[in-house]
Design a protein around this motif. Structure first.
Motif, PDB file in Angstrom:
ATOM      1  N   ALA A  79       0.570  -1.374  -0.045  1.00 44.76           N
ATOM      2  CA  ALA A  79       0.025   0.076  -0.094  1.00 44.76           C
ATOM      3  C   ALA A  79       0.991   1.199   0.089  1.00 44.76           C
ATOM      4  O   ALA A  79       2.100   1.224   0.403  1.00 44.76           O
ATOM      5  CB  ALA A  79      -0.760  -0.016   1.301  1.00 44.76           C
ATOM      6  N   SER A  80       0.546   2.246  -0.485  1.00 45.26           N
ATOM      7  CA  SER A  80       1.045   3.524  -0.447  1.00 45.26           C
ATOM      8  C   SER A  80      -0.248   4.579  -0.074  1.00 45.26           C
ATOM      9  O   SER A  80      -1.055   4.578  -0.225  1.00 45.26           O
ATOM     10  CB  SER A  80       1.671   3.914  -1.501  1.00 45.26           C
ATOM     11  OG  SER A  80       0.748   4.500  -2.599  1.00 45.26           O
ATOM     12  N   ILE A  81       0.283   5.880   0.619  1.00 40.78           N
ATOM     13  CA  ILE A  81      -0.152   6.934   0.907  1.00 40.78           C
ATOM     14  C   ILE A  81       0.282   8.073   0.377  1.00 40.78           C
ATOM     15  O   ILE A  81       1.548   8.295   0.801  1.00 40.78           O
ATOM     16  CB  ILE A  81      -0.695   7.245   2.391  1.00 40.78           C
ATOM     17  CG1 ILE A  81      -1.490   6.028   3.074  1.00 40.78           C
ATOM     18  CG2 ILE A  81      -1.443   8.387   2.546  1.00 40.78           C
ATOM     19  CD1 ILE A  81      -1.935   6.035   4.340  1.00 40.78           C
ATOM     20  N   ASP A  82      -0.144   8.881  -0.338  1.00 40.64           N
ATOM     21  CA  ASP A  82       0.312   9.913  -1.161  1.00 40.64           C
ATOM     22  C   ASP A  82      -0.526  11.269  -0.773  1.00 40.64           C
ATOM     23  O   ASP A  82      -1.756  11.400  -0.525  1.00 40.64           O
ATOM     24  CB  ASP A  82       0.310   9.941  -2.587  1.00 40.64           C
ATOM     25  CG  ASP A  82       0.783   8.984  -3.220  1.00 40.64           C
ATOM     26  OD1 ASP A  82       1.955   8.671  -2.909  1.00 40.64           O
ATOM     27  OD2 ASP A  82       0.383   8.289  -4.257  1.00 40.64           O
ATOM     28  N   VAL A  83       0.394  12.160  -0.171  1.00 39.78           N
ATOM     29  CA  VAL A  83      -0.128  13.323   0.605  1.00 39.78           C
ATOM     30  C   VAL A  83       0.103  14.459  -0.349  1.00 39.78           C
ATOM     31  O   VAL A  83       1.439  14.803  -0.335  1.00 39.78           O
ATOM     32  CB  VAL A  83       0.009  13.626   2.214  1.00 39.78           C
ATOM     33  CG1 VAL A  83      -0.347  14.857   2.546  1.00 39.78           C
ATOM     34  CG2 VAL A  83      -0.314  12.485   2.910  1.00 39.78           C
ATOM     35  N   LEU A  84      -0.746  15.161  -0.784  1.00 38.53           N
ATOM     36  CA  LEU A  84      -0.513  16.398  -1.909  1.00 38.53           C
ATOM     37  C   LEU A  84      -0.813  17.496  -0.922  1.00 38.53           C
ATOM     38  O   LEU A  84      -2.067  17.804  -0.459  1.00 38.53           O
ATOM     39  CB  LEU A  84      -1.323  16.298  -3.186  1.00 38.53           C
ATOM     40  CG  LEU A  84      -1.132  17.656  -4.028  1.00 38.53           C
ATOM     41  CD1 LEU A  84       0.386  17.717  -4.636  1.00 38.53           C
ATOM     42  CD2 LEU A  84      -2.073  17.431  -5.490  1.00 38.53           C
ATOM     43  N   THR A  85      -0.128  18.806  -0.631  1.00 37.71           N
ATOM     44  CA  THR A  85      -0.220  19.982  -0.493  1.00 37.71           C
ATOM     45  C   THR A  85      -0.509  20.918  -1.228  1.00 37.71           C
ATOM     46  O   THR A  85      -0.510  20.826  -2.594  1.00 37.71           O
ATOM     47  CB  THR A  85       0.810  20.452   0.279  1.00 37.71           C
ATOM     48  OG1 THR A  85       1.949  20.642  -0.657  1.00 37.71           O
ATOM     49  CG2 THR A  85       1.383  19.542   1.574  1.00 37.71           C
ATOM     50  N   ARG A  86      -1.188  22.084  -0.878  1.00 36.84           N
ATOM     51  CA  ARG A  86      -1.695  23.096  -1.649  1.00 36.84           C
ATOM     52  C   ARG A  86      -0.611  23.628  -2.704  1.00 36.84           C
ATOM     53  O   ARG A  86      -0.890  24.423  -3.556  1.00 36.84           O
ATOM     54  CB  ARG A  86      -2.365  24.256  -0.994  1.00 36.84           C
ATOM     55  CG  ARG A  86      -3.743  23.834  -0.166  1.00 36.84           C
ATOM     56  CD  ARG A  86      -4.967  24.473  -0.598  1.00 36.84           C
ATOM     57  NE  ARG A  86      -6.404  24.129   0.074  1.00 36.84           N
ATOM     58  CZ  ARG A  86      -6.996  23.572  -0.579  1.00 36.84           C
ATOM     59  NH1 ARG A  86      -6.921  23.189  -1.966  1.00 36.84           N
ATOM     60  NH2 ARG A  86      -8.152  22.961  -0.058  1.00 36.84           N
ATOM     61  N   ASP A  87       0.500  23.695  -2.258  1.00 37.39           N
ATOM     62  CA  ASP A  87       1.890  24.256  -2.968  1.00 37.39           C
ATOM     63  C   ASP A  87       2.567  23.019  -3.698  1.00 37.39           C
ATOM     64  O   ASP A  87       3.377  23.134  -4.377  1.00 37.39           O
ATOM     65  CB  ASP A  87       2.645  24.817  -1.869  1.00 37.39           C
ATOM     66  CG  ASP A  87       3.292  23.793  -1.005  1.00 37.39           C
ATOM     67  OD1 ASP A  87       2.821  22.624  -0.628  1.00 37.39           O
ATOM     68  OD2 ASP A  87       4.126  24.339  -0.103  1.00 37.39           O
ATOM     69  N   GLN A  88       1.700  22.256  -4.146  1.00 40.92           N
ATOM     70  CA  GLN A  88       1.847  21.014  -5.106  1.00 40.92           C
ATOM     71  C   GLN A  88       3.256  20.028  -4.421  1.00 40.92           C
ATOM     72  O   GLN A  88       3.725  19.487  -5.421  1.00 40.92           O
ATOM     73  CB  GLN A  88       2.182  21.645  -6.422  1.00 40.92           C
ATOM     74  CG  GLN A  88       1.046  22.557  -6.991  1.00 40.92           C
ATOM     75  CD  GLN A  88      -0.226  21.580  -6.997  1.00 40.92           C
ATOM     76  OE1 GLN A  88      -0.389  20.688  -7.549  1.00 40.92           O
ATOM     77  NE2 GLN A  88      -1.243  22.129  -6.528  1.00 40.92           N
ATOM     78  N   LYS A  89       3.256  19.894  -3.441  1.00 46.12           N
ATOM     79  CA  LYS A  89       4.456  19.252  -2.878  1.00 46.12           C
ATOM     80  C   LYS A  89       3.683  17.882  -2.452  1.00 46.12           C
ATOM     81  O   LYS A  89       2.722  17.781  -1.711  1.00 46.12           O
ATOM     82  CB  LYS A  89       5.282  19.840  -1.546  1.00 46.12           C
ATOM     83  CG  LYS A  89       5.936  21.104  -2.082  1.00 46.12           C
ATOM     84  CD  LYS A  89       6.838  21.561  -0.908  1.00 46.12           C
ATOM     85  CE  LYS A  89       7.417  22.509  -1.435  1.00 46.12           C
ATOM     86  NZ  LYS A  89       8.014  23.308  -0.341  1.00 46.12           N
ATOM     87  N   THR A  90       4.022  16.841  -2.851  1.00 48.60           N
ATOM     88  CA  THR A  90       3.873  15.430  -2.868  1.00 48.60           C
ATOM     89  C   THR A  90       4.781  14.638  -1.996  1.00 48.60           C
ATOM     90  O   THR A  90       5.886  14.638  -1.994  1.00 48.60           O
ATOM     91  CB  THR A  90       3.521  14.561  -4.021  1.00 48.60           C
ATOM     92  OG1 THR A  90       2.494  15.232  -4.764  1.00 48.60           O
ATOM     93  CG2 THR A  90       2.682  13.303  -3.699  1.00 48.60           C
ATOM     94  N   SER A  91       4.158  13.964  -0.799  1.00 48.30           N
ATOM     95  CA  SER A  91       4.991  13.182   0.185  1.00 48.30           C
ATOM     96  C   SER A  91       4.423  11.787  -0.041  1.00 48.30           C
ATOM     97  O   SER A  91       3.097  11.654  -0.001  1.00 48.30           O
ATOM     98  CB  SER A  91       4.678  13.441   1.702  1.00 48.30           C
ATOM     99  OG  SER A  91       5.394  14.747   1.725  1.00 48.30           O
ATOM    100  N   THR A  92       4.974  10.881  -0.192  1.00 51.40           N
ATOM    101  CA  THR A  92       4.568   9.175  -0.636  1.00 51.40           C
ATOM    102  C   THR A  92       5.077   8.544   0.567  1.00 51.40           C
ATOM    103  O   THR A  92       6.423   8.412   0.961  1.00 51.40           O
ATOM    104  CB  THR A  92       5.136   8.912  -1.906  1.00 51.40           C
ATOM    105  OG1 THR A  92       4.508   9.663  -2.964  1.00 51.40           O
ATOM    106  CG2 THR A  92       4.711   7.437  -2.024  1.00 51.40           C
ATOM    107  N   TYR A  93       4.251   7.837   1.219  1.00 51.83           N
ATOM    108  CA  TYR A  93       4.621   6.753   2.175  1.00 51.83           C
ATOM    109  C   TYR A  93       4.201   5.546   1.766  1.00 51.83           C
ATOM    110  O   TYR A  93       3.062   5.285   1.369  1.00 51.83           O
ATOM    111  CB  TYR A  93       3.754   7.159   3.660  1.00 51.83           C
ATOM    112  CG  TYR A  93       4.042   8.557   3.972  1.00 51.83           C
ATOM    113  CD1 TYR A  93       4.876   8.906   4.607  1.00 51.83           C
ATOM    114  CD2 TYR A  93       3.349   9.809   3.470  1.00 51.83           C
ATOM    115  CE1 TYR A  93       5.284  10.146   5.182  1.00 51.83           C
ATOM    116  CE2 TYR A  93       3.481  10.974   3.973  1.00 51.83           C
ATOM    117  CZ  TYR A  93       4.629  11.358   4.790  1.00 51.83           C
ATOM    118  OH  TYR A  93       4.814  12.611   5.008  1.00 51.83           O
ATOM    119  N   ARG A  94       5.088   4.638   1.767  1.00 48.04           N
ATOM    120  CA  ARG A  94       4.991   3.251   1.011  1.00 48.04           C
ATOM    121  C   ARG A  94       5.024   2.143   2.129  1.00 48.04           C
ATOM    122  O   ARG A  94       5.925   2.198   3.062  1.00 48.04           O
ATOM    123  CB  ARG A  94       6.061   2.675   0.091  1.00 48.04           C
ATOM    124  CG  ARG A  94       5.924   3.838  -1.198  1.00 48.04           C
ATOM    125  CD  ARG A  94       6.744   3.790  -2.224  1.00 48.04           C
ATOM    126  NE  ARG A  94       8.055   3.342  -1.913  1.00 48.04           N
ATOM    127  CZ  ARG A  94       8.973   2.537  -2.668  1.00 48.04           C
ATOM    128  NH1 ARG A  94       8.534   1.594  -3.444  1.00 48.04           N
ATOM    129  NH2 ARG A  94      10.066   2.276  -2.063  1.00 48.04           N
TER     130      ARG A  94
END
Length: 155
Positions: A79-94
């Motif tokens: 599984a993965s969780i991608d978190v996208l912020t309003r300033d278009q930065k994505t953090s991916t947690y695998r």
């Protein structure tokens, strides 16, 4: 500050994965993998988002065992969780399953295919590895069915 949270499962049915889009702090859109909106219970949505506030890993393992890290880097996340912020930065947690070592006697003779208490997390652009607990992260690793509104009861 959040714009979107995507939860993807690689070993489950496609309808398990979902995306939450933030319009503002109290308006959200829940979508399936095809991009179709899914109805949801607002209380369940708020509770799920609260779960993101106090999460931490058990131990950082990035610099501990190169053999373990080599093995993890060759494995496939479930599984993965991608978190996208309003300033278009994505953090991916695998998320990666941890092999069951058998150190603890299985209850009622159950043999677990994977460790029922812990798993591995990869984050920070694949640079960091941590050992985490299902007790902490399991509530984030839910399927889209969690959000279903309660069924109406006929009187």
């Amino acid at each position: 500050q959040l714009k979107e949270i995507r939860v993807n499962y690689f070993d489950q049915a496609k309808d398990s994965s979902f995306t939450i889009e933030f319009q503002d702090q109290s308006h959200f859109t829940l979508k399936n993998t095809a991009g179709t909106e899914i109805p949801y219970d607002m209380g369940k949505m708020r509770q799920y988002l609260i779960y993101f506030q106090n999460i931490s890993y058990e131990s950082l393992i990035t610099a501990k065992s190169s053999r373990l890290l080599d093995s993890l880097n060759r494995s496939t996340p479930f599984a993965s969780i991608d978190v996208l912020t309003r300033d278009q930065k994505t953090s991916t947690y695998r998320f990666f399953r941890k092999a069951y070592t058998g150190e603890v006697n299985p209850e009622l003779g159950v043999k677990f295919p994977y460790d029922p208490d812990r798993l591995f997390l990869n984050y920070d652009n694949n640079k960091e590895w941590a050992l985490i607990q299902y007790f902490v992260f399991g509530k984030l690793l839910i399927t889209s069915g969690y959000f279903q509104p309660p069924a109406s009861v006929k009187k």
